[in-house]
Design a protein around this motif. Sequence first.
Motif, PDB file in Angstrom:
ATOM      1  N   ALA A   1       4.954   2.771  -9.534  1.00 30.48           N
ATOM      2  CA  ALA A   1       5.343   2.480 -10.410  1.00 30.48           C
ATOM      3  C   ALA A   1       5.642   3.693 -11.552  1.00 30.48           C
ATOM      4  O   ALA A   1       7.060   3.898 -12.098  1.00 30.48           O
ATOM      5  CB  ALA A   1       5.630   0.881 -11.490  1.00 30.48           C
ATOM      6  N   ASN A   2       4.635   3.690 -12.324  1.00 33.48           N
ATOM      7  CA  ASN A   2       4.690   5.485 -12.713  1.00 33.48           C
ATOM      8  C   ASN A   2       5.062   6.505 -12.205  1.00 33.48           C
ATOM      9  O   ASN A   2       5.663   7.130 -12.718  1.00 33.48           O
ATOM     10  CB  ASN A   2       3.376   5.723 -12.767  1.00 33.48           C
ATOM     11  CG  ASN A   2       2.156   4.511 -14.148  1.00 33.48           C
ATOM     12  OD1 ASN A   2       2.943   3.719 -14.317  1.00 33.48           O
ATOM     13  ND2 ASN A   2       0.585   4.474 -13.628  1.00 33.48           N
TER      14      ASN A   2
ATOM     15  N   PRO B   1       0.929  -1.509   0.190  1.00 32.82           N
ATOM     16  CA  PRO B   1      -0.330   0.179  -0.147  1.00 32.82           C
ATOM     17  C   PRO B   1       0.960   1.046   0.024  1.00 32.82           C
ATOM     18  O   PRO B   1       1.505   1.683   0.659  1.00 32.82           O
ATOM     19  CB  PRO B   1      -1.231   0.188   1.572  1.00 32.82           C
ATOM     20  CG  PRO B   1      -0.109  -1.041   2.199  1.00 32.82           C
ATOM     21  CD  PRO B   1       1.138  -2.142   1.667  1.00 32.82           C
ATOM     22  N   TYR B   2       1.044   2.314  -1.622  1.00 31.83           N
ATOM     23  CA  TYR B   2       1.625   3.004  -1.553  1.00 31.83           C
ATOM     24  C   TYR B   2       1.038   4.365  -1.210  1.00 31.83           C
ATOM     25  O   TYR B   2       1.441   5.694  -1.121  1.00 31.83           O
ATOM     26  CB  TYR B   2       2.659   3.044  -2.626  1.00 31.83           C
ATOM     27  CG  TYR B   2       3.538   1.883  -2.238  1.00 31.83           C
ATOM     28  CD1 TYR B   2       4.264   1.162  -1.409  1.00 31.83           C
ATOM     29  CD2 TYR B   2       2.914   0.846  -3.932  1.00 31.83           C
ATOM     30  CE1 TYR B   2       4.853   0.238  -1.903  1.00 31.83           C
ATOM     31  CE2 TYR B   2       3.597  -0.375  -3.465  1.00 31.83           C
ATOM     32  CZ  TYR B   2       4.656  -0.785  -2.784  1.00 31.83           C
ATOM     33  OH  TYR B   2       5.081  -2.387  -2.857  1.00 31.83           O
TER      34      TYR B   2
ATOM     35  N   ARG C   1      -4.277   1.156  -8.429  1.00 27.22           N
ATOM     36  CA  ARG C   1      -3.659   2.473  -7.663  1.00 27.22           C
ATOM     37  C   ARG C   1      -2.518   2.770  -6.921  1.00 27.22           C
ATOM     38  O   ARG C   1      -1.539   3.415  -7.049  1.00 27.22           O
ATOM     39  CB  ARG C   1      -4.493   2.750  -6.332  1.00 27.22           C
ATOM     40  CG  ARG C   1      -4.778   4.313  -5.767  1.00 27.22           C
ATOM     41  CD  ARG C   1      -5.449   4.562  -4.737  1.00 27.22           C
ATOM     42  NE  ARG C   1      -5.321   5.435  -4.265  1.00 27.22           N
ATOM     43  CZ  ARG C   1      -6.001   5.920  -3.690  1.00 27.22           C
ATOM     44  NH1 ARG C   1      -7.529   5.315  -3.035  1.00 27.22           N
ATOM     45  NH2 ARG C   1      -5.945   7.503  -2.469  1.00 27.22           N
ATOM     46  N   ASN C   2      -1.912   1.224  -6.255  1.00 24.31           N
ATOM     47  CA  ASN C   2      -0.877   1.366  -4.947  1.00 24.31           C
ATOM     48  C   ASN C   2       0.440   0.991  -6.154  1.00 24.31           C
ATOM     49  O   ASN C   2       1.311   1.339  -6.344  1.00 24.31           O
ATOM     50  CB  ASN C   2      -1.346   0.221  -4.223  1.00 24.31           C
ATOM     51  CG  ASN C   2      -2.357   0.987  -3.540  1.00 24.31           C
ATOM     52  OD1 ASN C   2      -1.493   1.874  -2.637  1.00 24.31           O
ATOM     53  ND2 ASN C   2      -3.301   0.637  -3.381  1.00 24.31           N
TER      54      ASN C   2
ATOM     55  N   SER D   1       2.368  10.383   5.190  1.00 27.93           N
ATOM     56  CA  SER D   1       2.824   8.969   5.670  1.00 27.93           C
ATOM     57  C   SER D   1       2.337   8.351   4.569  1.00 27.93           C
ATOM     58  O   SER D   1       2.816   6.733   4.590  1.00 27.93           O
ATOM     59  CB  SER D   1       0.844   8.798   6.334  1.00 27.93           C
ATOM     60  OG  SER D   1       0.039   8.819   5.936  1.00 27.93           O
ATOM     61  N   GLN D   2       2.174   8.992   3.086  1.00 29.53           N
ATOM     62  CA  GLN D   2       1.914   7.663   1.715  1.00 29.53           C
ATOM     63  C   GLN D   2       3.311   7.779   1.386  1.00 29.53           C
ATOM     64  O   GLN D   2       3.851   8.987   0.398  1.00 29.53           O
ATOM     65  CB  GLN D   2       0.887   8.522   0.961  1.00 29.53           C
ATOM     66  CG  GLN D   2      -0.814   8.926   2.121  1.00 29.53           C
ATOM     67  CD  GLN D   2      -1.276   7.412   2.200  1.00 29.53           C
ATOM     68  OE1 GLN D   2      -1.876   6.700   1.796  1.00 29.53           O
ATOM     69  NE2 GLN D   2      -0.936   7.190   3.133  1.00 29.53           N
ATOM     70  N   PRO D   3       3.409   6.611   0.818  1.00 19.83           N
ATOM     71  CA  PRO D   3       4.993   6.602  -0.119  1.00 19.83           C
ATOM     72  C   PRO D   3       5.494   7.739  -1.533  1.00 19.83           C
ATOM     73  O   PRO D   3       6.107   7.646  -1.230  1.00 19.83           O
ATOM     74  CB  PRO D   3       5.156   5.279  -0.168  1.00 19.83           C
ATOM     75  CG  PRO D   3       4.638   4.476   1.385  1.00 19.83           C
ATOM     76  CD  PRO D   3       3.389   5.097   1.151  1.00 19.83           C
ATOM     77  N   ILE D   4       4.004   7.672  -1.764  1.00 19.99           N
ATOM     78  CA  ILE D   4       4.081   7.752  -2.757  1.00 19.99           C
ATOM     79  C   ILE D   4       4.713   9.392  -3.000  1.00 19.99           C
ATOM     80  O   ILE D   4       4.386   9.913  -4.084  1.00 19.99           O
ATOM     81  CB  ILE D   4       1.930   7.275  -4.159  1.00 19.99           C
ATOM     82  CG1 ILE D   4       2.746   7.756  -5.243  1.00 19.99           C
ATOM     83  CG2 ILE D   4       1.476   8.648  -3.598  1.00 19.99           C
ATOM     84  CD1 ILE D   4       1.891   7.144  -5.833  1.00 19.99           C
TER      85      ILE D   4
END
Length: 296
Positions: free
Chosen positions: A237-238, A179-180, A231-232, A203-206
């Motif tokens: 990756a994108n 979950p990113y 989504r994750n 808190s979101q890796p993305i």
Amino acid sequence: MKKRTLAFLVATTLLGGLIGCAPLTVINALTTSRSYDKKADIAFGNDPRQQLDVYTPHNLSGLAPVIVFFYGGSWNSGNRGDYAFVGEALASRGIVAVVADYRLYPQVRYPDFIDDAALAVAWTLKDIHRFGGDPKRIFVMGHSAGAYNAAMVALDPRWLGKLDLKTGVLRGWIGLAGPYDFIPIENLDVRPVFFYPATPPESQPINHVMASAPPALLIASHDDKVVNPLRNTAGMANKLRASGVEVTELYFDKTSHASLIATMAWPLRGLAPLLDNVEQFVKSDGGREKYARQEK
């Protein structure tokens, strides 16, 4: 015949999405210990949850690459002892495996478990040479919530920075069904971990992708009903590619969110080439050697 029957039962249970203590116990019972030497219960911090196990491949000649592995469980559950099959799988491919615990909710909330992940990496950098590991070839890897931990350590410089380290000490990171990008949080068990509804965007890796990030191997199941792979995994990756970061993105058809990590164990490896892909990524130095050959 007995092992075949047990393997079938394990596969049936996991494909039903019921990966819990009992199925993991069966998997570990079927897992050989002939491929590694294990050093257990090594403290990397003062809390009882800040401990790890090291799986060193037999018959090493020189220092081997290293994977620090974090398991999933919605930051609510999990125990490193349940993932001996991951340690065995990696050791069987000539990789030193560090399987680490971390503190869980309700003992802690975000971001304390990321601090634990960073501490485990710091211990590995300092001490893994004593167990046959190469401190210059360290990767982090996780499944589900553990993939989140790995991503945050690899992408957000705050956590290793607290320990006077940079994300550049990592040669790459491997995310399995991670979950990113999950605001707003739908999982009721996860909501209190991240202070829902006031979940901090950082808190979101993305949100921490930068051009300096280490290469990534991102793997998910097409039929993941727990963490949306589009989504994750695809979204991460994108974002990495748009920042110029090398990323390998793979999806498997015969696995679910739960059974993806279980394909590391020998009874289920026929479901997906997960272990093969992890080995290839690590032994190509996060894809660097592959791309170097292509440029010649």
